[in-house]
Design a protein around this motif. Sequence first.
Motif, mmCIF file in Angstrom:
data_model
loop_
_atom_site.group_PDB
_atom_site.id
_atom_site.type_symbol
_atom_site.label_atom_id
_atom_site.label_comp_id
_atom_site.label_asym_id
_atom_site.label_seq_id
_atom_site.Cartn_x
_atom_site.Cartn_y
_atom_site.Cartn_z
ATOM 1 N N GLY A 1 2.272 -3.003 -6.018
ATOM 2 C CA GLY A 1 1.982 -1.717 -5.745
ATOM 3 C C GLY A 1 2.251 -0.554 -6.614
ATOM 4 O O GLY A 1 1.489 0.216 -6.930
ATOM 5 N N TRP B 1 0.743 -1.244 0.010
ATOM 6 C CA TRP B 1 -0.046 -0.014 -0.111
ATOM 7 C C TRP B 1 0.893 1.285 0.181
ATOM 8 O O TRP B 1 0.564 2.232 -0.585
ATOM 9 C CB TRP B 1 -1.075 0.070 1.213
ATOM 10 N N CYS C 1 -5.413 -2.931 -6.108
ATOM 11 C CA CYS C 1 -4.605 -3.225 -4.981
ATOM 12 C C CYS C 1 -4.999 -4.427 -4.118
ATOM 13 O O CYS C 1 -4.398 -4.998 -3.306
ATOM 14 C CB CYS C 1 -4.223 -1.943 -4.561
ATOM 15 N N THR C 2 -6.293 -4.162 -3.683
ATOM 16 C CA THR C 2 -6.892 -5.064 -2.522
ATOM 17 C C THR C 2 -6.755 -6.510 -3.126
ATOM 18 O O THR C 2 -6.421 -7.521 -2.634
ATOM 19 C CB THR C 2 -8.240 -4.672 -2.415
#
Length: 698
Positions: A634, A589, A680-681
Amino acid sequence: MFRACTTLCSAPGFQKCSITQYTTSNIGFIYRSCISIFKIGCIFTFVVLMSLFFSMYPDRDNPWRMLAVSPTESFSLNLTDFRDNALLKLQVGGPFVSGMVDLTNEEYILIQVEQTEEAGPRRRRVQTVIYNWTIPLHSERSDQVITTKTFEMLSSDPIIITVQAFVQDNSMVPLSMTHQSLYVTTERQVVIAAVILGGVYVLIIFEIVHRTLAAMLGSLAALAALAMIGDRPSLSTVVEWIDYETLALLFGMMILVAIFSETGFFDYCAVKAYQLSRGKVWPMIIILCLIAAILSAFLDNVTTMMLFTPVTIRLCEVLNLDPRHVLIAEVIFTNIGGAATAVGDPPNVIIVSNQDLRKSGIDFASFTGYMFLGICLVLFTSFPFLRLLYWNKKLYNKESSEIVELRHEIRVWRQTAQRISPASREETAVKCLLMQKVLNLESVLRKQLKTFQRQISQEDKNWENNIQELHKKNRITDRVLLVKCISVLGVVIFMFFLNSFVPSIHLELGWIAIFGALWLLVLADIQDFEIILHRVEWATLLFFAALFVLMEALAQLQLIDYIGVQTALLIKAVPEEQRLAMAIILVMWVSALASSLIDNIPFTATMIPVLINLSQDADVNLPIKPLIFALAMGACLGGNGTLIGASANVVCAGIAEQHGYGFSFMEFFRLGFPMMLMTCTIGMCYLLATIIGLGWTL
């Protein structure tokens, strides 16, 4: 007749309405003028102040000192011209190991920085500070690597720098060294860099100025900040910060696409796509996004968007669609697809090219194999989410295709007239003719708007009847030139592939694109270069040049290093049984959010040695591969967060703006940022499931 007009004008209602309308429009004009004058005044004052600050301080001109050390002969240097509350910045060049600190290496350089502050009004006792800096040596003693470190000093008392080599054969090690005094602490430098970056985003988000000018203003502010802290770079140094390979790639591909568009190929492809979609919009959008994602996995995503954007714009014009929403969807999936392989996105190229990571087992095959599975999962879960985001979006234009095309034609003619500088009588006459054409087209538009009954069509029911007419209007205009363009473009794309897989070809992507542009210029026998050069996105090229300077200046202000160090500290603070999972989440993240705000290329290059050193810390005990894969996931997916998060976003926006369909920062943000969070999740879940859940050793 005159009396009737006089009577009508003298009516109280007419006068009241006219006076009210005039007063309202006049107040609005005065308000806009005041805002414009205030904006120009503030920006001009800022530019003048930054220019003065930058000119008040000299360039850093500390010469490099050449020296040679061995286990028996050391080197010492006394620094006496030092200021209070200053930082000592040391730069050392030598045959060092780049990128990582090898704790098992028995050959290294030891640099000791010592300062003793005598007792006085400030301190009752004598205080001594000693820093030991260990730099491992390369076994072959070949490549010269420059490394930098900053030390906090106590006062203006003399500083002693001692350099000694620890090698097995007692040989001499040649080194070069320079030092510099910085007058602002690291924390204040980070704050200054964050304020500058925030100011640039404010200018871009609220469209106060064009994004190119915003990047230039940010670069000026960052250079002025470096000058004020005592680290002003020279002009040659600033020029070296610019990534000319990227600019050459963009320029060469812009020339190729400009000549390609003269053949009518893009119009022909648009009609074919319209025919295959059978008038249905969403199947067409999904097919375009899927093809863009697949191509960007093997080409770089910038090249993919430069080829796809003109086709998409022409296709949307045929279908009476708003091209902006389709282009944003395409560039989002281009960034997703580029993360699948080691050559699709620059951060992946940096990771695979790192020799230290190759020794850890991260090569082309292993990296691509693991990332490909994760990105496929991200890709196929992104299509339903994209449909959900576009659920209430009106993809069709609310007006007929004739009116939309007329509005677009007016916009293009006006932009063309504004780009002509009236330097001669002929150019002035041409500009007047173009503006007269704009006025005539606006008159036609007003007449059409009066007679047009607005109809919003969800699907073209008569697409079969339109195919023949569209084929007549949009056909290949120059087949000979088309063959030449396809041949040269095919060779260029083939060379892109060879460059990625064959190390013996010593040509970068920028050189390949420039050579391809030269080949096509010769084969096409272009006589009027002005027409081709007008198609080049000069504003986009200048934006990238300013962005490279801005990002390197922010790196010099310790912003990127600070992010890496703080991430490492957060990981160390987590309990050991949860450390690997939390490290993956944090790296993922932090990389995504940082890459959406700053360029992911310097961020990736900075984070690699931080993660390597973190994995080699005995107190942390973390494997390197999960951290690197989290960084890659990321950094690549985070580019969808903002308009300037990825190079492909800026290129697509520039080409769309040139065609009259530019989209703003917020228009991209409303679609790109939710997609970034979702992808991204999914990527984070893939990393945790395979590494923590399934226990893959990678």
